[in-house]
Scaffold this active site. Structure first.
Site, mmCIF file in Angstrom:
data_model
loop_
_atom_site.group_PDB
_atom_site.id
_atom_site.type_symbol
_atom_site.label_atom_id
_atom_site.label_comp_id
_atom_site.label_asym_id
_atom_site.label_seq_id
_atom_site.Cartn_x
_atom_site.Cartn_y
_atom_site.Cartn_z
ATOM 1 C CB CYS A 114 40.479 43.703 40.560
ATOM 2 S SG CYS A 114 41.094 42.305 41.506
ATOM 3 C CB CYS A 117 40.652 40.455 38.983
ATOM 4 S SG CYS A 117 39.878 40.659 40.585
ATOM 5 C CG ASP A 118 40.947 42.008 35.347
ATOM 6 O OD1 ASP A 118 40.405 40.896 35.359
ATOM 7 O OD2 ASP A 118 40.360 43.073 35.564
#
Length: 302
Positions: A114, A117-118
């Site tokens: 993701c 996300c990161d």
């Protein structure tokens, strides 16, 4: 006994009670939030609203299910059996993995599924994105906001992504491509990703690529393992429903969200199908109450 039960997209895990579409980043395409809203905040709000109207949340993993009888049973990891006349399956989908050694071990230590996300944590670093579809192009383009360089690795010589997404990637100075290549090995130093080994899909020749982060964007698999052999699945493993309803082949069992949908996979479409499933379950239960068929309550209280 509950009159209806629902499996959350993360198998009834604690917050955030949502599927893969809800990342710790701003959600800008969900109706009602013109300025956007953080994914976890959206889920907390949804949960609070459901609890306000009497929904009971059970933060646990469901490990088995028996859906074929008049009274459905699901068992959690503590061994507690939850019984209901109707069940809504909303277990979502999971990221598809490469199946390489250390892939899980290095999750969160350089390996991710993701980018939104990161990606923020990987500023000024060299990153590999695996995949050739729209998701891979979107992830790679997003990562150029933070990364020093992004290399897209694809097994074939042409991409599957739409022309718009391809052009966006091709014209980005930070993005390069490794066509006809696949990840053969993931290497680490002191428990952190340090490089990957690429294999030429034609010659088999191996070469090292020094990167600190690997994002895997090769698709999703529906989370239907618990229901195999009970509900009907299509060739890709998604639950079949009697569209436009959410009914499965089992009376009283309905399915919604990404576990059904392999076309759109958006938070709003999942929410809409969840609403449909709730209405279908409500009508099913109302029909049961109005019918002359009696449910053996001894099963419920067992």
């Amino acid at each position: 006994m509950q009159s209806a039960a629902a499996f959350s997209p993360r198998a009834l895990r604690p917050l955030p009670p949502a599927g893969l579409g809800v990342d710790p980043t701003e959600v800008e395409n969900f109706p009602g939030f013109p300025d956007g809203i953080d994914g976890p905040d959206l889920m907390v709000n949804m949960r609070a609203q459901a609890e306000k109207f009497g929904a009971e949340m059970i933060d646990d993993d469901i490990v088995s299910a028996n859906l074929t009888g008049a009274i459905k049973e699901v068992t959690d990891s503590e061994g507690t059996v939850h019984r209901a006349k109707s069940v809504i399956i909303a277990t979502g989908s999971g990221y598809r993995k490469l199946g390489l050694p250390k892939e899980d071990e290095l999750s969160g230590r350089g390996v991710s599924w993701c980018a939104t996300c990161d990606g923020f944590f990987f500023r000024d670093r060299d990153i590999v994105v695996v995949g050739g579809g729209d998701t891979a192009m979107e992830e790679a383009t997003f990562l150029t906001r933070f990364a020093r360089s992004v290399t897209i690795v694809h097994r074939r010589s042409t991409l599957r992504a739409s022309k718009v997404m391809q052009n966006r990637a091709f014209t980005d100075d930070k993005i390069s491509f490794a066509f006809d290549s696949e990840i053969a090995e993931i290497k680490d130093t002191n428990g952190m990703l340090s490089s990957v080994v690429l294999r030429d899909t034609f010659t088999g020749k191996l070469r090292d690529l020094d990167v600190t982060d690997l994002f895997i964007a090769i698709g999703h698999d529906p989370r239907t393992e618990l229901f195999t052999g009970q509900v009907d699945l299509d060739d890709e493993g998604y639950i079949k429903v009697a569209s436009p309803s959410t009914r499965t082949n089992i009376p009283g069992v309905f399915a919604a969200g990404d576990v059904v949908d392999h076309t759109y996979r958006q938070a709003i479409t999942a929410a809409g199908s969840g609403c449909s499933a709730a209405l279908d379950a409500e009508r099913y239960l109302a029909a049961l109450s109005d019918s002359s068929a009696d449910v053996d309550m001894a099963q419920v209280n067992a």
